[in-house]
Structure formats: C-alpha cells, structure tokens
Design an enzyme around this catalytic site. Structure first.
Site, PDB file in Angstrom:
ATOM      1  N   GLN A 107      18.913  45.473   5.703  1.00  0.00           N
ATOM      2  CA  GLN A 107      19.812  44.582   4.969  1.00  0.00           C
ATOM      3  C   GLN A 107      21.193  45.235   4.845  1.00  0.00           C
ATOM      4  O   GLN A 107      22.154  44.579   4.449  1.00  0.00           O
ATOM      5  CB  GLN A 107      19.276  44.296   3.563  1.00  0.00           C
ATOM      6  CG  GLN A 107      17.908  43.630   3.550  1.00  0.00           C
ATOM      7  CD  GLN A 107      17.348  43.557   2.144  1.00  0.00           C
ATOM      8  OE1 GLN A 107      17.591  42.601   1.397  1.00  0.00           O
ATOM      9  NE2 GLN A 107      16.592  44.592   1.764  1.00  0.00           N
ATOM     10  N   ASP A 110      26.064  49.102   6.426  1.00  0.00           N
ATOM     11  CA  ASP A 110      26.632  50.383   6.870  1.00  0.00           C
ATOM     12  C   ASP A 110      26.086  50.706   8.262  1.00  0.00           C
ATOM     13  O   ASP A 110      25.193  50.020   8.767  1.00  0.00           O
ATOM     14  CB  ASP A 110      26.309  51.501   5.849  1.00  0.00           C
ATOM     15  CG  ASP A 110      24.812  51.793   5.726  1.00  0.00           C
ATOM     16  OD1 ASP A 110      24.276  51.730   4.606  1.00  0.00           O
ATOM     17  OD2 ASP A 110      24.174  52.070   6.765  1.00  0.00           O
ATOM     18  N   HIS A 125      22.090  41.369   7.697  1.00  0.00           N
ATOM     19  CA  HIS A 125      23.226  40.927   6.885  1.00  0.00           C
ATOM     20  C   HIS A 125      24.558  41.279   7.522  1.00  0.00           C
ATOM     21  O   HIS A 125      25.602  41.238   6.855  1.00  0.00           O
ATOM     22  CB  HIS A 125      23.140  41.547   5.479  1.00  0.00           C
ATOM     23  CG  HIS A 125      22.009  40.964   4.667  1.00  0.00           C
ATOM     24  ND1 HIS A 125      21.574  41.547   3.508  1.00  0.00           N
ATOM     25  CD2 HIS A 125      21.217  39.880   4.862  1.00  0.00           C
ATOM     26  CE1 HIS A 125      20.573  40.823   3.005  1.00  0.00           C
ATOM     27  NE2 HIS A 125      20.325  39.819   3.827  1.00  0.00           N
ATOM     28  N   THR A 192      14.755  48.907  -1.371  1.00  0.00           N
ATOM     29  CA  THR A 192      15.267  47.560  -1.616  1.00  0.00           C
ATOM     30  C   THR A 192      14.627  46.993  -2.872  1.00  0.00           C
ATOM     31  O   THR A 192      13.441  47.192  -3.120  1.00  0.00           O
ATOM     32  CB  THR A 192      15.026  46.616  -0.415  1.00  0.00           C
ATOM     33  OG1 THR A 192      15.552  45.311  -0.730  1.00  0.00           O
ATOM     34  CG2 THR A 192      13.559  46.511  -0.056  1.00  0.00           C
ATOM     35  N   SER A 193      15.445  46.277  -3.645  1.00  0.00           N
ATOM     36  CA  SER A 193      14.948  45.736  -4.925  1.00  0.00           C
ATOM     37  C   SER A 193      14.115  44.482  -4.711  1.00  0.00           C
ATOM     38  O   SER A 193      13.475  43.979  -5.628  1.00  0.00           O
ATOM     39  CB  SER A 193      16.131  45.402  -5.842  1.00  0.00           C
ATOM     40  OG  SER A 193      16.982  44.450  -5.202  1.00  0.00           O
ATOM     41  N   ASN A 216      10.225  53.637  -2.794  1.00  0.00           N
ATOM     42  CA  ASN A 216      11.361  53.284  -3.643  1.00  0.00           C
ATOM     43  C   ASN A 216      11.408  54.248  -4.812  1.00  0.00           C
ATOM     44  O   ASN A 216      10.399  54.832  -5.183  1.00  0.00           O
ATOM     45  CB  ASN A 216      11.178  51.831  -4.152  1.00  0.00           C
ATOM     46  CG  ASN A 216      12.461  51.216  -4.669  1.00  0.00           C
ATOM     47  OD1 ASN A 216      13.134  51.812  -5.480  1.00  0.00           O
ATOM     48  ND2 ASN A 216      12.794  50.018  -4.178  1.00  0.00           N
ATOM     49  N   LEU A 217      12.609  54.366  -5.401  1.00  0.00           N
ATOM     50  CA  LEU A 217      12.710  55.205  -6.602  1.00  0.00           C
ATOM     51  C   LEU A 217      11.796  54.685  -7.695  1.00  0.00           C
ATOM     52  O   LEU A 217      11.203  55.433  -8.446  1.00  0.00           O
ATOM     53  CB  LEU A 217      14.151  55.185  -7.142  1.00  0.00           C
ATOM     54  CG  LEU A 217      15.122  56.255  -6.684  1.00  0.00           C
ATOM     55  CD1 LEU A 217      16.401  56.142  -7.492  1.00  0.00           C
ATOM     56  CD2 LEU A 217      14.535  57.664  -6.804  1.00  0.00           C
ATOM     57  N   GLU A 218      11.669  53.334  -7.742  1.00  0.00           N
ATOM     58  CA  GLU A 218      10.765  52.739  -8.745  1.00  0.00           C
ATOM     59  C   GLU A 218      10.105  51.526  -8.111  1.00  0.00           C
ATOM     60  O   GLU A 218      10.668  50.898  -7.214  1.00  0.00           O
ATOM     61  CB  GLU A 218      11.566  52.322  -9.992  1.00  0.00           C
ATOM     62  CG  GLU A 218      12.692  51.376  -9.680  1.00  0.00           C
ATOM     63  CD  GLU A 218      13.846  51.449 -10.702  1.00  0.00           C
ATOM     64  OE1 GLU A 218      13.976  52.485 -11.396  1.00  0.00           O
ATOM     65  OE2 GLU A 218      14.601  50.469 -10.777  1.00  0.00           O
ATOM     66  N   ALA A 232      14.244  58.408  -1.238  1.00  0.00           N
ATOM     67  CA  ALA A 232      13.962  58.112   0.171  1.00  0.00           C
ATOM     68  C   ALA A 232      13.997  59.373   1.028  1.00  0.00           C
ATOM     69  O   ALA A 232      13.193  59.520   1.961  1.00  0.00           O
ATOM     70  CB  ALA A 232      14.984  57.096   0.690  1.00  0.00           C
TER      71      ALA A 232
END
Ligand code: APR
Length: 246
Positions: A107, A110, A125, A192-193, A216-218, A232
């Site tokens: 997504q 960069d 994206h 990704t959220s 994911n961090l959470e 990551a």
C-alpha cells in the site's frame, strides 16, 4: 537453497514441496516506519495533524492543487533521505529465493521495497516516484518537484499529477492482486492497520485452507490464523528465515 526444507507445520495444514506453495505479502506504512517515514494512523502519524480530504482526494487536487502538489513534493523529496530497512531486505530475499508463487502487494507509495530489490511486487496505491499526465495518460519516473503547470515530458501539456491512488479512486493492479490472493496458501500482512479497503479485505478472500499471519507492532484485530507483535525489523527477518530455512 536447501531442497529438503519444509515450512513450519503450524503455518500449513500439511507441509508440501515449497514450489507448490504460494505466498502473498501485504505491507503498509508500518514496514517503513523504522526507515524514518511516518505512518498514517499512529499517534504521530500523518493523519494525526493533516486531513486526508484536504490532501489525498481528487476533489482536494481540483480545489487546491498547489497545496496537494507541495505535500507530495515534500514526501517525494524525503525518499532521498531514507533507506530500506531489514524488513524490506528480508522480503526481497524471500522474493528472490521462494520457488513457489510470490507476490508482494504494498500500500506504500515510497520506493523502499524496490530499492531493497523487490521484483514480484505491485504498488496498489501508486508511487511517489512517478508522475501521471492527465492529458495523455503517460506515466513518467519523477524525482524532483512537480509545481502546478509542469509540462508533461510526453505531450508537453501542463497536466501532470502525482501517480498516486487517492481516496475514491480505483487501486492499481487489482485483477493481478485478486488472482494471487485467490490461489495463495499463505497471506502475510505486515505493518498495516487494516482500515482501508480493498487492501483490508484481502485476507477475507483467501481460498479455504489457506493460512494468514499478521506481523505488526500491535494486533490490528483482523481475522488472521496467526498474529505476532513486534517491530517489523525484528519480526520480518525471523519470518523469512523460518520460511526459507524451515
Ligand atoms: N513495525 C511493525 N508495525 C508497525 C511499526 C513497526 N515498526 N510501526 C507502526 N506499525 C503498524 C501500526 O501498528 C499500524 O497498525 O503499522 C500500521 C500502520 O497503519 P496505518 O498508519 O493506518 O498505515 P496503513 O495501514 O499502511 O494505511 C493504509 O491508508 O491513508 C491511507 O493510502 C494510505 O496506504 C495508506 C492506507
């Protein structure tokens, strides 16, 4: 490559030759966070201080092109100041060494996956490092600024825009993405959220028996077979080692 390596059984119902196993990886802004690029929805993310409707919609571009173009110019110029991190490099290694089907769907706009050596990948994206002409539809590599009125290198019309998918626009490469997800044995979502569709819904389009893993961090609360929390740059290299070394 070690031919008798088998993937971990807890990721697959029954280990099969790896060339027979397809992997789809979906990444989001979290994989680039440790390279120094802001995410969108973290406490210090871009949308904490900016409004997407003012910067990332066709209506915003029509209403105030200078502000939109300046924001993407600033984000594009930041690419020269950051480097791919260990997570980007690990995924590029998996891309190179995995003998089965592999597709990285990012997504992110960069260029860090590409700079790490990613090949079997799509940017759904769009990309900061590309410009698109709204007159002749040509797409050009772009590294510098893009002030209003910049002429298209192809048709010379002053009709360039960032080659970015804005809210309300159709993401890129969807047929290829959906075909890969529909045949995948393992889907891995990284950083990704899971809040923006259609990316957020891809995990729900896996074939029966496929496995899914979130790094994911959470935990994002999505429906994954397996979920691991941490940065990551720690989780992704470990995951790739596990898949390639068994
Ligand atoms: N390691 C792993 N995960 C991380 C890290 C990290 N170092 N830092 C942050 N994250 C996680 C956060 O916990 C969060 O779940 O990355 C996720 C980032 O979520 P978002 O900021 O919402 O980014 P993303 O999911 O990529 O957004 C999707 O929204 O605004 C649009 O077009 C934009 O492509 C973007 C889309």
């Amino acid at each position: 490559m070690n031919p008798d390596v088998r993937p971990r059984a807890d990721l697959y119902p029954g280990a099969r030759p790896r060339s027979d196993l397809g992997i789809v990886v979906l990444t989001g802004a979290g994989i680039s966070a440790e390279s120094g690029l802001a995410t969108f929805r973290d406490a210090n993310g871009l949308w904490a201080s900016l409004r997407p409707q003012d910067l990332a919609t066709p209506e915003a571009f029509a209403r105030d092109p200078d502000t939109v173009l300046a924001w993407y110019d600033a984000r594009r110029s930041q690419l020269a100041e950051v480097e791919p991190n260990e997570a980007h490099h690990a995924l590029a290694r998996l891309d190179r060494e995995w003998p089965g089907e592999f597709l990285l769907v990012t997504q992110n706009v960069d260029d860090l996956h590409a700079r790490a050596g990613g090949r079997r990948m799509v940017q759904m994206h769009g990309a900061l490092a590309r410009a698109r002409c709204t007159a002749c539809e040509a797409v050009h590599a772009w590294t510098g600024g893009m002030p209003r009125g910049t002429p298209c290198p192809g048709c010379s019309q002053p009709a360039l825009r960032p080659d970015i998918v804005w809210f309300g626009e159709m993401p890129m490469a969807m047929p290829r993405i959906l075909a890969a997800v529909g045949q995948a044995d393992l889907f891995v979502a990284i950083g990704t959220s899971g809040t923006v569709h259609p990316a957020a819904g891809l995990v729900g389009r896996l074939p029966p028996g496929a496995r899914s893993l979130e790094l994911n961090l959470e935990a994002s609360g999505g429906r994954f077979t397996d979920s691991r929390q941490g940065p990551a740059t720690r989780l992704v290299p470990a995951f790739v080692d596990e898949m390639l070394c068994g």
